[in-house]
Design a protein around this motif. Sequence first.
Motif, PDB file in Angstrom:
ATOM      1  N   LYS A 309       0.808  -1.214   0.000  1.00  0.00           N
ATOM      2  CA  LYS A 309       0.000   0.000   0.000  1.00  0.00           C
ATOM      3  C   LYS A 309       0.843   1.268   0.000  1.00  0.00           C
ATOM      4  N   PHE A 310       2.159   1.106  -0.020  1.00  0.00           N
ATOM      5  CA  PHE A 310       3.038   2.273   0.108  1.00  0.00           C
ATOM      6  C   PHE A 310       3.915   2.476  -1.132  1.00  0.00           C
ATOM      7  N   MET A 311       4.064   3.741  -1.498  1.00  0.00           N
ATOM      8  CA  MET A 311       5.058   4.132  -2.482  1.00  0.00           C
ATOM      9  C   MET A 311       6.213   4.745  -1.674  1.00  0.00           C
ATOM     10  N   VAL A 312       7.299   3.996  -1.560  1.00  0.00           N
ATOM     11  CA  VAL A 312       8.377   4.388  -0.662  1.00  0.00           C
ATOM     12  C   VAL A 312       9.327   5.354  -1.345  1.00  0.00           C
ATOM     13  N   MET A 313       9.622   6.451  -0.666  1.00  0.00           N
ATOM     14  CA  MET A 313      10.625   7.404  -1.128  1.00  0.00           C
ATOM     15  C   MET A 313      11.824   7.285  -0.202  1.00  0.00           C
ATOM     16  N   ASN A 314      12.900   6.756  -0.736  1.00  0.00           N
ATOM     17  CA  ASN A 314      14.124   6.552   0.052  1.00  0.00           C
ATOM     18  C   ASN A 314      14.804   7.897   0.289  1.00  0.00           C
ATOM     19  N   ASP A 315      14.791   8.336   1.546  1.00  0.00           N
ATOM     20  CA  ASP A 315      15.367   9.636   1.884  1.00  0.00           C
ATOM     21  C   ASP A 315      16.623   9.491   2.746  1.00  0.00           C
ATOM     22  N   TRP A 354      10.921  -1.132   8.700  1.00  0.00           N
ATOM     23  CA  TRP A 354      11.667  -2.030   7.825  1.00  0.00           C
ATOM     24  C   TRP A 354      11.048  -3.429   7.819  1.00  0.00           C
ATOM     25  N   ALA A 355      10.643  -3.915   8.991  1.00  0.00           N
ATOM     26  CA  ALA A 355      10.035  -5.238   9.077  1.00  0.00           C
ATOM     27  C   ALA A 355       8.750  -5.297   8.259  1.00  0.00           C
ATOM     28  N   ALA A 356       7.989  -4.205   8.271  1.00  0.00           N
ATOM     29  CA  ALA A 356       6.738  -4.169   7.512  1.00  0.00           C
ATOM     30  C   ALA A 356       6.985  -4.121   6.012  1.00  0.00           C
ATOM     31  N   LEU A 357       8.084  -3.478   5.610  1.00  0.00           N
ATOM     32  CA  LEU A 357       8.386  -3.348   4.181  1.00  0.00           C
ATOM     33  C   LEU A 357       9.224  -4.508   3.655  1.00  0.00           C
ATOM     34  N   GLY A 358       9.771  -5.322   4.552  1.00  0.00           N
ATOM     35  CA  GLY A 358      10.664  -6.402   4.153  1.00  0.00           C
ATOM     36  C   GLY A 358       9.998  -7.374   3.196  1.00  0.00           C
ATOM     37  N   ALA A 359      10.798  -7.895   2.256  1.00  0.00           N
ATOM     38  CA  ALA A 359      10.247  -8.778   1.235  1.00  0.00           C
ATOM     39  C   ALA A 359       9.899 -10.150   1.784  1.00  0.00           C
ATOM     40  N   SER A 360      10.573 -10.573   2.844  1.00  0.00           N
ATOM     41  CA  SER A 360      10.275 -11.896   3.404  1.00  0.00           C
ATOM     42  C   SER A 360      10.275 -11.808   4.918  1.00  0.00           C
ATOM     43  N   LYS A 361       9.520 -12.672   5.552  1.00  0.00           N
ATOM     44  CA  LYS A 361       9.373 -12.666   7.001  1.00  0.00           C
ATOM     45  C   LYS A 361      10.712 -12.929   7.683  1.00  0.00           C
ATOM     46  N   GLY A 362      10.987 -12.138   8.727  1.00  0.00           N
ATOM     47  CA  GLY A 362      12.195 -12.373   9.512  1.00  0.00           C
ATOM     48  C   GLY A 362      13.394 -11.569   9.068  1.00  0.00           C
ATOM     49  N   GLN A 363      13.253 -10.754   8.016  1.00  0.00           N
ATOM     50  CA  GLN A 363      14.384  -9.952   7.570  1.00  0.00           C
ATOM     51  C   GLN A 363      14.670  -8.820   8.535  1.00  0.00           C
ATOM     52  N   THR A 364      15.920  -8.495   8.675  1.00  0.00           N
ATOM     53  CA  THR A 364      16.314  -7.234   9.320  1.00  0.00           C
ATOM     54  C   THR A 364      17.348  -6.603   8.419  1.00  0.00           C
ATOM     55  N   THR A 454      -8.699   5.798   2.257  1.00  0.00           N
ATOM     56  CA  THR A 454      -7.608   5.712   1.303  1.00  0.00           C
ATOM     57  C   THR A 454      -7.482   4.312   0.730  1.00  0.00           C
ATOM     58  N   ASP A 455      -7.747   4.178  -0.568  1.00  0.00           N
ATOM     59  CA  ASP A 455      -7.567   2.894  -1.251  1.00  0.00           C
ATOM     60  C   ASP A 455      -6.310   2.910  -2.102  1.00  0.00           C
ATOM     61  N   ALA A 456      -5.918   4.114  -2.557  1.00  0.00           N
ATOM     62  CA  ALA A 456      -4.735   4.223  -3.406  1.00  0.00           C
ATOM     63  C   ALA A 456      -3.471   4.081  -2.566  1.00  0.00           C
ATOM     64  N   GLN A 457      -2.320   3.946  -3.257  1.00  0.00           N
ATOM     65  CA  GLN A 457      -1.041   3.862  -2.559  1.00  0.00           C
ATOM     66  C   GLN A 457      -0.738   5.175  -1.850  1.00  0.00           C
ATOM     67  N   THR A 485       5.161   6.504  18.729  1.00  0.00           N
ATOM     68  CA  THR A 485       4.147   5.456  18.889  1.00  0.00           C
ATOM     69  C   THR A 485       2.887   5.794  18.107  1.00  0.00           C
ATOM     70  N   ALA A 486       2.477   7.069  18.140  1.00  0.00           N
ATOM     71  CA  ALA A 486       1.287   7.492  17.401  1.00  0.00           C
ATOM     72  C   ALA A 486       1.484   7.307  15.901  1.00  0.00           C
ATOM     73  N   PHE A 487       2.703   7.621  15.421  1.00  0.00           N
ATOM     74  CA  PHE A 487       2.973   7.433  13.991  1.00  0.00           C
ATOM     75  C   PHE A 487       2.872   5.961  13.619  1.00  0.00           C
ATOM     76  N   MET A 488       3.457   5.093  14.429  1.00  0.00           N
ATOM     77  CA  MET A 488       3.437   3.673  14.113  1.00  0.00           C
ATOM     78  C   MET A 488       2.011   3.112  14.142  1.00  0.00           C
ATOM     79  N   GLU A 489       1.168   3.643  15.024  1.00  0.00           N
ATOM     80  CA  GLU A 489      -0.236   3.213  15.046  1.00  0.00           C
ATOM     81  C   GLU A 489      -0.930   3.602  13.747  1.00  0.00           C
ATOM     82  N   ALA A 490      -0.658   4.828  13.281  1.00  0.00           N
ATOM     83  CA  ALA A 490      -1.240   5.265  12.014  1.00  0.00           C
ATOM     84  C   ALA A 490      -0.701   4.447  10.846  1.00  0.00           C
ATOM     85  N   PHE A 491       0.614   4.186  10.874  1.00  0.00           N
ATOM     86  CA  PHE A 491       1.239   3.400   9.810  1.00  0.00           C
ATOM     87  C   PHE A 491       0.622   1.996   9.733  1.00  0.00           C
ATOM     88  N   ASN A 492       0.444   1.377  10.872  1.00  0.00           N
ATOM     89  CA  ASN A 492      -0.087   0.008  10.909  1.00  0.00           C
ATOM     90  C   ASN A 492      -1.548  -0.031  10.469  1.00  0.00           C
TER      91      ASN A 492
END
Length: 496
Positions: A309-315, A354-364, A454-457, A485-492
């Motif tokens: 659901k995210f379009m990531v901008m690497n900053d 990073w864990a949420a965006l990771g391509a496979s479970k267990g990545q760090t 919000t349905d779009a990315q 913590t508030a940001f992470m709640e919104a992100f999740n």
Amino acid sequence: MASDSYAVQLDEMIQLFQEYKSGSVTLDNITKLCQTLGLESFIDDIDSETSRLSTASKIIVIDIDFSKSKGRVKDVKLVLASNFDNFNYYNDPSGQASERGNILLNSLTEYPDLHEFHHNLKFLHLLDAYSSINIDASNTVGNGNFGSNNGSGNNDSNTASNDYGGELDLFKYYTELAQFLRQYFADNSAPFRVETNLNNRFGIYILTQEGQQLLVKIMFQKSKDQQHRLYEYVYSEGHKEWINESPESYTSGISLVMEVNDENCQIWFPRNYVPQELILDEGEARKKMNDLNSLDVINSIATNGSRGKFMVMNDFTTQLAAFKKFDISNDNLELILEILRWMQWSRTVLNEIWAALGASKGQTIDAGMDMSEGAAVAATKGRRSSVATDYRKRRHSSKNKRPSITEATMLKEEGLQQFNLQELMKDQDIDPKENSALLEVDKMQVDDQAIEDTDAQLQLVFSEDHVSLENIAHCTLYDGIEKWTAFMEAFNKCRV
């Protein structure tokens, strides 16, 4: 010169062997262990049931009572041949003596071998060897004729030529440092708790305020540079800063070290922000990449902008590294809070995203991963990617370079005063009430309805010290943990 090198290498081999196989808890093994550290030792029969091993160096005197019939240690007592008699060798947080809290006794009775006792004995011997205090040659302590040895009391050639200044009793400094840290945190409203001596091991431990999570351990360690000076920096409650009240009092060859507790590989530091002289050990590369190497992971963030659901901008502007130990000697004590903030930010925000965006479970993230723009370009050069057209990244100018971990200290040293937004507005005769919107601009406004609709990315800007999610939520390293913590709640919520 060759003989000195041989002695150092031989000592290192002995220490490695002791760590690998420390031996069972017998009176003979304890005696030999003490002797390998250069401690004077002798055994005396107290009565038909008890033998006492007395072992000592310049300052420490340890009496170990051993039961002949049971073949086990009965009691251990530590005495210091100095003017300081409040050294705490108990687990009890209150510092009160109790049989259960005696670290030295527990390390000889609650473990099958001498590994824990060896660890604690090395700590005491280190403080003994590098303390610069004068002891009367006629001073005798305990049951043996100890106290006449004014040398270092050890077989390490590196400690024999210490450049001592005035008196610096490391036993006293270690004991008082814990209280200095408590006051330092209290004055800065820092949500941390300080405890000494946990789990039968010496050390100053910093935990989260609730005491549920160990963050770092503070200890002493031999310096690589034997000319390195350790001064007696104390925290001044009146000045609200760390100061050196006695510049003539120091010892050489030892450093005050802060070791990061990161067994789950959740803490990364921005390499460009941390001065090299602060870093003592980066540790081994800590990777949990499964079938992906670091190059693949860099590509997954840097060039594959679409992540669910995210379009990531690497900053990112710097490499992330897994630093393990920091030298916090002397005025570096002022950086403790900054290091702890980075740790909390990394664990609470960076690792979770990073864990949420990771391509496979267990990545760090790779302990030495370079997420910056330059690395992203290098990683993709010569590679074909079907998602290259989706790549999006915000560019930076040198004017937007972020402050280093020591910038606040540098500004203070150069006499440049720092102001917050309210102070600047006050100086300009601006009414804060009329400009409340400006003052509140950094407060997060989480629009739950916007999230649900919000349905779009969503555009997610991901950096080493700030993250933002469209116009829904944002936070930075410099905000409080509540905002993180508030940001992470919104992100999740957006992920669902």
